[in-house]
Design a protein around this motif. Structure first.
Motif, mmCIF file in Angstrom:
data_model
loop_
_atom_site.group_PDB
_atom_site.id
_atom_site.type_symbol
_atom_site.label_atom_id
_atom_site.label_comp_id
_atom_site.label_asym_id
_atom_site.label_seq_id
_atom_site.Cartn_x
_atom_site.Cartn_y
_atom_site.Cartn_z
ATOM 1 N N ASN A 25 0.819 -1.210 0.000
ATOM 2 C CA ASN A 25 0.000 0.000 0.000
ATOM 3 C C ASN A 25 0.856 1.265 0.000
ATOM 4 O OD1 ASN A 25 -2.380 -1.384 -0.101
ATOM 5 N ND2 ASN A 25 -2.661 -1.403 2.113
ATOM 6 N N TYR A 26 2.005 1.221 0.678
ATOM 7 C CA TYR A 26 2.902 2.369 0.678
ATOM 8 C C TYR A 26 3.401 2.665 -0.736
ATOM 9 C CZ TYR A 26 7.138 5.099 1.222
ATOM 10 O OH TYR A 26 8.100 6.066 1.089
ATOM 11 N N PHE A 27 3.825 1.637 -1.442
ATOM 12 C CA PHE A 27 4.338 1.857 -2.794
ATOM 13 C C PHE A 27 3.239 2.257 -3.768
ATOM 14 C CE2 PHE A 27 8.176 -0.618 -1.510
ATOM 15 C CZ PHE A 27 9.079 0.397 -1.778
ATOM 16 N N LYS A 28 2.038 1.750 -3.571
ATOM 17 C CA LYS A 28 0.921 2.187 -4.417
ATOM 18 C C LYS A 28 0.635 3.668 -4.185
ATOM 19 C CE LYS A 28 -1.684 -2.029 -5.203
ATOM 20 N NZ LYS A 28 -2.965 -2.708 -5.029
ATOM 21 N N LEU A 29 0.615 4.066 -2.917
ATOM 22 C CA LEU A 29 0.379 5.469 -2.595
ATOM 23 C C LEU A 29 1.490 6.352 -3.170
ATOM 24 C CD1 LEU A 29 -1.264 7.593 -0.964
ATOM 25 C CD2 LEU A 29 0.295 7.114 0.919
ATOM 26 N N PHE A 30 2.728 5.904 -3.038
ATOM 27 C CA PHE A 30 3.857 6.663 -3.567
ATOM 28 C C PHE A 30 3.785 6.775 -5.087
ATOM 29 C CE2 PHE A 30 8.325 7.041 -4.919
ATOM 30 C CZ PHE A 30 8.628 8.237 -4.293
ATOM 31 N N ALA A 31 3.387 5.710 -5.765
ATOM 32 C CA ALA A 31 3.261 5.747 -7.227
ATOM 33 C C ALA A 31 2.192 6.743 -7.658
ATOM 34 C CB ALA A 31 2.940 4.352 -7.758
ATOM 35 N N TRP A 32 1.046 6.745 -6.983
ATOM 36 C CA TRP A 32 -0.017 7.693 -7.323
ATOM 37 C C TRP A 32 0.397 9.131 -6.997
ATOM 38 C CZ3 TRP A 32 -3.523 6.979 -10.702
ATOM 39 C CH2 TRP A 32 -4.021 5.716 -10.932
ATOM 40 N N PHE A 33 1.138 9.314 -5.903
ATOM 41 C CA PHE A 33 1.626 10.644 -5.541
ATOM 42 C C PHE A 33 2.574 11.169 -6.616
ATOM 43 C CE2 PHE A 33 4.883 13.266 -3.463
ATOM 44 C CZ PHE A 33 4.086 14.302 -3.017
ATOM 45 N N CYS A 34 3.486 10.341 -7.069
ATOM 46 C CA CYS A 34 4.427 10.743 -8.124
ATOM 47 C C CYS A 34 3.694 11.071 -9.422
ATOM 48 C CB CYS A 34 5.456 9.651 -8.363
ATOM 49 S SG CYS A 34 6.620 9.475 -7.020
ATOM 50 N N PHE A 35 2.690 10.278 -9.757
ATOM 51 C CA PHE A 35 1.901 10.533 -10.958
ATOM 52 C C PHE A 35 1.168 11.870 -10.839
ATOM 53 C CE2 PHE A 35 -2.093 9.869 -13.401
ATOM 54 C CZ PHE A 35 -1.517 9.825 -14.654
ATOM 55 N N ALA A 36 0.614 12.155 -9.671
ATOM 56 C CA ALA A 36 -0.083 13.427 -9.462
ATOM 57 C C ALA A 36 0.886 14.603 -9.547
ATOM 58 C CB ALA A 36 -0.792 13.417 -8.110
ATOM 59 N N MET A 37 2.076 14.463 -8.971
ATOM 60 C CA MET A 37 3.070 15.535 -9.037
ATOM 61 C C MET A 37 3.521 15.776 -10.476
ATOM 62 S SD MET A 37 3.597 16.897 -6.098
ATOM 63 C CE MET A 37 1.860 16.723 -5.802
ATOM 64 N N PHE A 38 3.652 14.709 -11.248
ATOM 65 C CA PHE A 38 4.005 14.858 -12.663
ATOM 66 C C PHE A 38 2.917 15.613 -13.410
ATOM 67 C CE2 PHE A 38 3.818 13.253 -17.030
ATOM 68 C CZ PHE A 38 5.049 13.695 -17.477
ATOM 69 N N LEU A 39 1.653 15.293 -13.144
ATOM 70 C CA LEU A 39 0.552 16.001 -13.802
ATOM 71 C C LEU A 39 0.519 17.478 -13.412
ATOM 72 C CD1 LEU A 39 -2.364 13.427 -13.682
ATOM 73 C CD2 LEU A 39 -0.964 14.098 -15.635
ATOM 74 N N ILE A 40 0.803 17.786 -12.158
ATOM 75 C CA ILE A 40 0.838 19.182 -11.725
ATOM 76 C C ILE A 40 1.968 19.936 -12.420
ATOM 77 C CG2 ILE A 40 1.323 20.676 -9.743
ATOM 78 C CD1 ILE A 40 -0.242 18.617 -8.050
ATOM 79 N N ALA A 41 3.127 19.315 -12.519
ATOM 80 C CA ALA A 41 4.251 19.962 -13.209
ATOM 81 C C ALA A 41 3.949 20.152 -14.697
ATOM 82 C CB ALA A 41 5.509 19.132 -13.031
ATOM 83 N N LEU A 42 3.321 19.169 -15.305
ATOM 84 C CA LEU A 42 2.941 19.276 -16.711
ATOM 85 C C LEU A 42 1.925 20.395 -16.918
ATOM 86 C CD1 LEU A 42 3.359 17.971 -19.496
ATOM 87 C CD2 LEU A 42 1.418 16.492 -18.967
ATOM 88 N N TYR A 43 0.944 20.486 -16.022
ATOM 89 C CA TYR A 43 -0.046 21.558 -16.098
ATOM 90 C C TYR A 43 0.628 22.926 -15.961
ATOM 91 C CZ TYR A 43 -3.524 24.883 -14.513
ATOM 92 O OH TYR A 43 -4.283 26.008 -14.363
ATOM 93 N N ALA A 44 1.535 23.066 -14.994
ATOM 94 C CA ALA A 44 2.216 24.352 -14.781
ATOM 95 C C ALA A 44 3.028 24.743 -16.012
ATOM 96 C CB ALA A 44 3.109 24.262 -13.545
ATOM 97 N N PHE A 45 3.714 23.775 -16.612
ATOM 98 C CA PHE A 45 4.504 24.071 -17.807
ATOM 99 C C PHE A 45 3.605 24.501 -18.966
ATOM 100 C CE2 PHE A 45 6.445 22.637 -21.811
ATOM 101 C CZ PHE A 45 7.555 23.464 -21.799
ATOM 102 N N ILE A 46 2.529 23.775 -19.200
ATOM 103 C CA ILE A 46 1.612 24.123 -20.292
ATOM 104 C C ILE A 46 0.975 25.480 -20.035
ATOM 105 C CG2 ILE A 46 -0.565 23.468 -21.393
ATOM 106 C CD1 ILE A 46 0.331 20.546 -21.070
#
Length: 56
Positions: A25-46
């Motif tokens: 569960n820790y690694f699943k949460l970490f994977a989703w957190f990283c995916f969300a952070m990537f989407l936020i960075a992508l949104y900010a760049f766009i």
């Protein structure tokens, strides 16, 4: 659509035999957190590109 299915299968395979429930569960949460952070960075760049921000 095939790419999405391949990513889904890689995600499921990565967590299939990982160990205890807490670690899994820790690694699943970490994977989703990283995916969300990537989407936020992508949104900010766009957003910066579309508003004409000068990258000097």
């Amino acid at each position: 659509m095939k790419t999405i299915e391949l990513l889904r299968e890689i995600y499921l395979e990565g967590f299939r035999n990982i160990g205890t429930l807490i670690v899994r569960n820790y690694f699943k949460l970490f994977a989703w957190f990283c995916f969300a952070m990537f989407l936020i960075a992508l949104y900010a760049f766009i957003f910066r590109v579309t508003t004409g921000f000068a990258f000097d």
